[in-house]
Design a protein around this motif. Structure first.
Motif, PDB file in Angstrom:
ATOM      1  N   GLY A 127       0.876  -1.277  -0.061  1.00  0.00           N
ATOM      2  CA  GLY A 127       0.045   0.104  -0.073  1.00  0.00           C
ATOM      3  C   GLY A 127       0.633   1.376   0.182  1.00  0.00           C
ATOM      4  O   GLY A 127       1.938   1.205   0.059  1.00  0.00           O
ATOM      5  N   GLU A 235     -11.901   0.705   2.739  1.00  0.00           N
ATOM      6  CA  GLU A 235     -10.463   0.909   1.959  1.00  0.00           C
ATOM      7  C   GLU A 235     -10.408   2.026   0.857  1.00  0.00           C
ATOM      8  O   GLU A 235     -11.584   2.464   0.405  1.00  0.00           O
ATOM      9  N   SER A 247      -3.409  -0.061  -3.118  1.00  0.00           N
ATOM     10  CA  SER A 247      -4.019   0.337  -1.943  1.00  0.00           C
ATOM     11  C   SER A 247      -3.713   1.458  -1.521  1.00  0.00           C
ATOM     12  O   SER A 247      -2.339   1.534  -1.555  1.00  0.00           O
ATOM     13  N   THR A 249      -3.162   3.396   1.981  1.00  0.00           N
ATOM     14  CA  THR A 249      -3.213   2.780   3.595  1.00  0.00           C
ATOM     15  C   THR A 249      -3.340   4.176   4.517  1.00  0.00           C
ATOM     16  O   THR A 249      -3.480   3.963   5.389  1.00  0.00           O
ATOM     17  N   LYS A 260      -3.655  -1.562   5.941  1.00  0.00           N
ATOM     18  CA  LYS A 260      -3.033  -2.675   5.052  1.00  0.00           C
ATOM     19  C   LYS A 260      -3.734  -2.595   3.861  1.00  0.00           C
ATOM     20  O   LYS A 260      -4.946  -2.324   3.777  1.00  0.00           O
TER      21      LYS A 260
END
Length: 285
Positions: A127, A235, A247, A249, A260
């Motif tokens: 991430g 998310e 991603s 984070t 995460k």
């Protein structure tokens, strides 16, 4: 390295552009970056359809079918024995003595060449951090134009802050997209992203995620959302031709979810190459 310059293939050292090309003087042109995996273009027709849209909206008279651009790009890849990375291409309005109005008889200038692109596996596994940044760009972000100063400044601000991406907002509370990515949030299993209008670029990978969502039966909606929704999402992830799916984070030192990469983003990433042989996306807008 061979470069496609208009209708000709030339060595990079011999690729000469007029100093009064409007790409240099005004950023008067449009561009695309097309991913190449294992010697094959990824979603080439969708990139060319978006390129046509940008050309039409910018009123640049260049017919990609007449110039057989798809065939020329394939030849460019073959001549360079290019297997992995990306093809950058731009089309400007052409060269003309410097003056703001469109020149009457100028022919567009095409440049295309291979660029190195590797998969961002470390960022995908761990991430990334992002910052919020006011969206100071013009109001036609749907055109993939060469005018990227606002994007460049935001990206550098993020890097200076130790982050990898800047997430844009307008009017204090209207999240749009990233400096070089589209942005998605997940809440209670539903994916949300900004509608494809003039505030964002309708990314080809963004459209691919809509396609994957259908295959994976993951609900996805296009809605405007706020900074609060962004920071309190389960998310957050970004997408682009070079990022694929990554991603986010942490945003402005606020942890997203458990800090995460999340399960929904991972599902898209796991499915990314299982479906990449799709020739053309049907879910376009």
């Amino acid at each position: 390295m061979f470069v496609l310059l208009n209708e000709n293939f030339v060595d990079r050292t011999e690729c000469l552009i007029d100093i009064e090309d409007r790409a240099n003087q005004f950023g008067d042109g449009v561009y695309e970056v097309i991913r190449v995996y294992d010697g094959e273009f990824f979603l080439l027709h969708d990139h060319l359809r978006r390129l046509t849209y940008s050309l039409e909206e910018a009123k640049i008279d260049y017919d990609i079918r007449h110039h057989k651009l798809a065939e020329q790009l394939q030849k460019l890849m073959d001549m360079n024995e290019f297997k992995e990375g990306g093809i950058y291409l731009q089309i400007s309005r052409g060269a003309s003595p410097r003056s703001h109005p469109f020149p009457a008889d100028t022919k567009p200038t095409l440049i295309a060449y291979p660029i190195p692109v590797s998969r961002p596996t470390e960022s995908q596994e761990q991430g990334i951090n992002a910052i919020l940044h006011e969206d100071i760009r013009w109001l036609r972000c749907d055109i993939k134009s060469l005018n990227l100063l606002g994007n460049v400044m935001a990206k550098q601000t993020a890097l200076d802050a130790g982050a990898k991406e800047a997430i844009f907002y307008r009017d204090y509370d209207h999240i749009t997209e990233g400096s070089s990515t589209n942005v998605f949030i997940v809440k209670d299993g539903v994916v949300k992203t900004h509608p494809a209008n003039h505030f964002i670029l309708n990314g080809i990978t963004r459209l691919y995620i809509f396609y994957l969502a259908e295959q994976l039966q993951i609900p996805i909606v296009e809605e405007v959302y706020s900074i609060e929704e962004l920071k309190h999402a389960d998310e957050v992830f970004i997408s682009s031709t070079t990022s694929e799916v990554i991603s986010v984070t942490n945003i402005d030192d606020v942890q997203i979810g458990n800090g995460k990469p999340g399960p929904i983003a991972q599902k898209f990433l796991d499915a990314f190459f299982k479906h990449k042989d799709v020739e053309q996306l049907s879910n376009t807008n």
